[in-house]
Motif scaffolding. Structure first.
Motif, PDB file in Angstrom:
ATOM      1  N   LYS A   3     -16.747  15.207  -0.104  1.00  0.00           N
ATOM      2  CA  LYS A   3     -15.258  14.587  -0.737  1.00  0.00           C
ATOM      3  C   LYS A   3     -14.825  15.307  -1.793  1.00  0.00           C
ATOM      4  CE  LYS A   3     -12.357  10.594  -0.940  1.00  0.00           C
ATOM      5  NZ  LYS A   3     -12.614   9.023  -0.854  1.00  0.00           N
ATOM      6  N   LEU A   4     -13.726  15.963  -1.700  1.00  0.00           N
ATOM      7  CA  LEU A   4     -13.056  16.907  -2.926  1.00  0.00           C
ATOM      8  C   LEU A   4     -11.682  16.757  -3.079  1.00  0.00           C
ATOM      9  CD1 LEU A   4     -14.462  20.444  -1.301  1.00  0.00           C
ATOM     10  CD2 LEU A   4     -15.590  19.008  -3.358  1.00  0.00           C
ATOM     11  N   HIS A   5     -11.175  17.028  -4.151  1.00  0.00           N
ATOM     12  CA  HIS A   5      -9.723  16.985  -4.512  1.00  0.00           C
ATOM     13  C   HIS A   5      -9.486  18.455  -4.883  1.00  0.00           C
ATOM     14  CE1 HIS A   5      -6.133  14.818  -5.419  1.00  0.00           C
ATOM     15  NE2 HIS A   5      -5.890  15.349  -6.459  1.00  0.00           N
ATOM     16  N   ILE A   6      -8.782  18.937  -4.008  1.00  0.00           N
ATOM     17  CA  ILE A   6      -8.293  20.559  -4.111  1.00  0.00           C
ATOM     18  C   ILE A   6      -6.958  20.856  -4.117  1.00  0.00           C
ATOM     19  CG2 ILE A   6     -10.505  21.188  -3.385  1.00  0.00           C
ATOM     20  CD1 ILE A   6      -9.261  21.824  -0.763  1.00  0.00           C
ATOM     21  N   PRO A   7      -6.409  22.068  -4.417  1.00  0.00           N
ATOM     22  CA  PRO A   7      -4.910  22.468  -4.088  1.00  0.00           C
ATOM     23  C   PRO A   7      -4.993  22.954  -2.349  1.00  0.00           C
ATOM     24  CG  PRO A   7      -6.267  24.070  -5.575  1.00  0.00           C
ATOM     25  CD  PRO A   7      -7.123  22.924  -5.313  1.00  0.00           C
ATOM     26  N   ALA A   8      -3.931  22.650  -1.913  1.00  0.00           N
ATOM     27  CA  ALA A   8      -3.720  22.652  -0.517  1.00  0.00           C
ATOM     28  C   ALA A   8      -4.003  24.386  -0.102  1.00  0.00           C
ATOM     29  CB  ALA A   8      -2.391  22.423  -0.089  1.00  0.00           C
ATOM     30  N   ASP A   9      -4.156  25.341  -1.195  1.00  0.00           N
ATOM     31  CA  ASP A   9      -4.204  26.704  -0.944  1.00  0.00           C
ATOM     32  C   ASP A   9      -5.566  26.943  -0.710  1.00  0.00           C
ATOM     33  OD1 ASP A   9      -3.165  29.244  -0.800  1.00  0.00           O
ATOM     34  OD2 ASP A   9      -3.721  29.771  -2.577  1.00  0.00           O
ATOM     35  N   ASP A  10      -6.527  25.954  -0.768  1.00  0.00           N
ATOM     36  CA  ASP A  10      -7.882  26.066  -0.601  1.00  0.00           C
ATOM     37  C   ASP A  10      -8.532  25.373   0.640  1.00  0.00           C
ATOM     38  OD1 ASP A  10      -8.039  27.520  -3.143  1.00  0.00           O
ATOM     39  OD2 ASP A  10      -8.994  25.759  -4.229  1.00  0.00           O
ATOM     40  N   PHE A  11      -7.449  24.912   1.605  1.00  0.00           N
ATOM     41  CA  PHE A  11      -7.885  24.276   2.756  1.00  0.00           C
ATOM     42  C   PHE A  11      -8.912  25.514   3.569  1.00  0.00           C
ATOM     43  CE2 PHE A  11      -3.854  21.449   3.478  1.00  0.00           C
ATOM     44  CZ  PHE A  11      -4.515  20.650   2.665  1.00  0.00           C
ATOM     45  N   GLN A  12      -9.649  24.942   4.414  1.00  0.00           N
ATOM     46  CA  GLN A  12     -10.373  25.411   5.486  1.00  0.00           C
ATOM     47  C   GLN A  12     -10.496  24.916   6.590  1.00  0.00           C
ATOM     48  OE1 GLN A  12     -14.508  26.108   3.953  1.00  0.00           O
ATOM     49  NE2 GLN A  12     -13.873  26.706   2.072  1.00  0.00           N
ATOM     50  N   LEU A  13     -10.533  25.686   7.851  1.00  0.00           N
ATOM     51  CA  LEU A  13     -10.561  25.029   9.097  1.00  0.00           C
ATOM     52  C   LEU A  13     -11.705  24.217   9.139  1.00  0.00           C
ATOM     53  CD1 LEU A  13      -9.746  28.258  11.444  1.00  0.00           C
ATOM     54  CD2 LEU A  13      -8.218  26.377  10.451  1.00  0.00           C
ATOM     55  N   GLY A  14     -11.315  22.920   9.946  1.00  0.00           N
ATOM     56  CA  GLY A  14     -12.407  21.896   9.891  1.00  0.00           C
ATOM     57  C   GLY A  14     -12.296  20.655   9.155  1.00  0.00           C
ATOM     58  N   ASP A  15     -11.468  21.087   7.699  1.00  0.00           N
ATOM     59  CA  ASP A  15     -11.686  20.218   6.710  1.00  0.00           C
ATOM     60  C   ASP A  15     -10.728  18.916   7.223  1.00  0.00           C
ATOM     61  OD1 ASP A  15     -12.680  21.836   4.553  1.00  0.00           O
ATOM     62  OD2 ASP A  15     -10.807  22.348   3.683  1.00  0.00           O
ATOM     63  N   LEU A  16     -11.268  17.867   6.729  1.00  0.00           N
ATOM     64  CA  LEU A  16     -10.431  16.403   7.152  1.00  0.00           C
ATOM     65  C   LEU A  16      -9.606  16.157   5.905  1.00  0.00           C
ATOM     66  CD1 LEU A  16     -13.322  14.437   8.753  1.00  0.00           C
ATOM     67  CD2 LEU A  16     -11.653  15.814   9.800  1.00  0.00           C
ATOM     68  N   VAL A  17      -8.286  16.085   6.032  1.00  0.00           N
ATOM     69  CA  VAL A  17      -7.240  15.814   5.009  1.00  0.00           C
ATOM     70  C   VAL A  17      -6.956  14.016   5.114  1.00  0.00           C
ATOM     71  CG1 VAL A  17      -4.977  16.021   4.150  1.00  0.00           C
ATOM     72  CG2 VAL A  17      -6.136  18.059   5.035  1.00  0.00           C
ATOM     73  N   HIS A  18      -7.102  13.799   3.771  1.00  0.00           N
ATOM     74  CA  HIS A  18      -6.816  12.202   3.690  1.00  0.00           C
ATOM     75  C   HIS A  18      -5.397  11.833   3.619  1.00  0.00           C
ATOM     76  CE1 HIS A  18     -11.477  11.338   3.121  1.00  0.00           C
ATOM     77  NE2 HIS A  18     -11.278  12.743   2.892  1.00  0.00           N
ATOM     78  N   LEU A  19      -4.926  11.006   4.203  1.00  0.00           N
ATOM     79  CA  LEU A  19      -3.430  10.656   4.256  1.00  0.00           C
ATOM     80  C   LEU A  19      -3.373   9.331   3.437  1.00  0.00           C
ATOM     81  CD1 LEU A  19      -2.246  11.541   7.688  1.00  0.00           C
ATOM     82  CD2 LEU A  19      -2.458  13.041   5.782  1.00  0.00           C
ATOM     83  N   ALA A  20      -2.313   9.120   2.923  1.00  0.00           N
ATOM     84  CA  ALA A  20      -2.255   8.035   2.043  1.00  0.00           C
ATOM     85  C   ALA A  20      -2.243   6.438   2.880  1.00  0.00           C
ATOM     86  CB  ALA A  20      -0.480   8.051   1.440  1.00  0.00           C
ATOM     87  N   ASP A  21      -2.055   6.663   4.115  1.00  0.00           N
ATOM     88  CA  ASP A  21      -2.256   5.397   4.867  1.00  0.00           C
ATOM     89  C   ASP A  21      -3.750   5.110   5.345  1.00  0.00           C
ATOM     90  OD1 ASP A  21      -2.629   7.310   6.857  1.00  0.00           O
ATOM     91  OD2 ASP A  21      -0.814   6.720   8.007  1.00  0.00           O
ATOM     92  N   GLY A  22      -4.445   6.058   4.953  1.00  0.00           N
ATOM     93  CA  GLY A  22      -5.976   5.980   5.298  1.00  0.00           C
ATOM     94  C   GLY A  22      -6.331   6.606   6.456  1.00  0.00           C
ATOM     95  N   ARG A  28      -6.897  22.354  12.173  1.00  0.00           N
ATOM     96  CA  ARG A  28      -7.354  23.574  13.181  1.00  0.00           C
ATOM     97  C   ARG A  28      -6.699  24.556  13.185  1.00  0.00           C
ATOM     98  NH1 ARG A  28      -5.906  18.675  14.886  1.00  0.00           N
ATOM     99  NH2 ARG A  28      -3.941  19.386  15.904  1.00  0.00           N
ATOM    100  N   ALA A  29      -5.512  24.530  12.491  1.00  0.00           N
ATOM    101  CA  ALA A  29      -4.644  25.809  12.137  1.00  0.00           C
ATOM    102  C   ALA A  29      -3.996  25.625  10.861  1.00  0.00           C
ATOM    103  CB  ALA A  29      -3.835  26.027  13.512  1.00  0.00           C
ATOM    104  N   ILE A  30      -3.710  27.091  10.024  1.00  0.00           N
ATOM    105  CA  ILE A  30      -2.917  26.974   8.881  1.00  0.00           C
ATOM    106  C   ILE A  30      -2.209  28.169   9.018  1.00  0.00           C
ATOM    107  CG2 ILE A  30      -3.194  27.271   6.517  1.00  0.00           C
ATOM    108  CD1 ILE A  30      -6.168  26.372   6.852  1.00  0.00           C
ATOM    109  N   GLU A  31      -1.047  27.908   8.588  1.00  0.00           N
ATOM    110  CA  GLU A  31       0.118  28.978   8.337  1.00  0.00           C
ATOM    111  C   GLU A  31       0.853  28.708   7.185  1.00  0.00           C
ATOM    112  OE1 GLU A  31       3.360  28.578  11.425  1.00  0.00           O
ATOM    113  OE2 GLU A  31       1.922  29.070  12.901  1.00  0.00           O
ATOM    114  N   ARG A  32       1.013  29.727   6.502  1.00  0.00           N
ATOM    115  CA  ARG A  32       1.505  29.927   5.312  1.00  0.00           C
ATOM    116  C   ARG A  32       2.902  30.707   5.542  1.00  0.00           C
ATOM    117  NH1 ARG A  32      -3.639  30.054   4.219  1.00  0.00           N
ATOM    118  NH2 ARG A  32      -4.480  28.835   2.637  1.00  0.00           N
TER     119      ARG A  32
END
Length: 64
Positions: A3-22, A28-32
């Motif tokens: 479990k990490l607390h990172i800037p969104a710029d460091d996202f990698q495919l396969g990461d699981l983002v924790h949302l405020a609602d749990g 699966r894909a990232i666009e900038r």
């Protein structure tokens, strides 16, 4: 898994983002875009949008 607390710029495919609602969203894909815009899973129901400098909590699979 780590479990990490990172800037969104460091996202990698396969990461699981924790949302405020749990819930968690798997990346699966990232666009900038312009002005630091980052979109995760564009076009999907679990699409997320933010800025590359925003910090988020993720769970990342450890490298094997």
């Amino acid at each position: 898994m780590t479990k990490l607390h990172i800037p969104a710029d460091d996202f990698q495919l396969g990461d699981l983002v924790h949302l405020a609602d749990g819930r968690m969203v798997e990346i699966r894909a990232i666009e900038r875009g312009d002005k630091g815009l980052i979109v995760v899973n564009p076009g999907a129901p679990d699409r997320l949008e933010g800025r590359v400098w925003e910090r988020v909590t993720i769970t990342r699979k450890e490298a094997t």
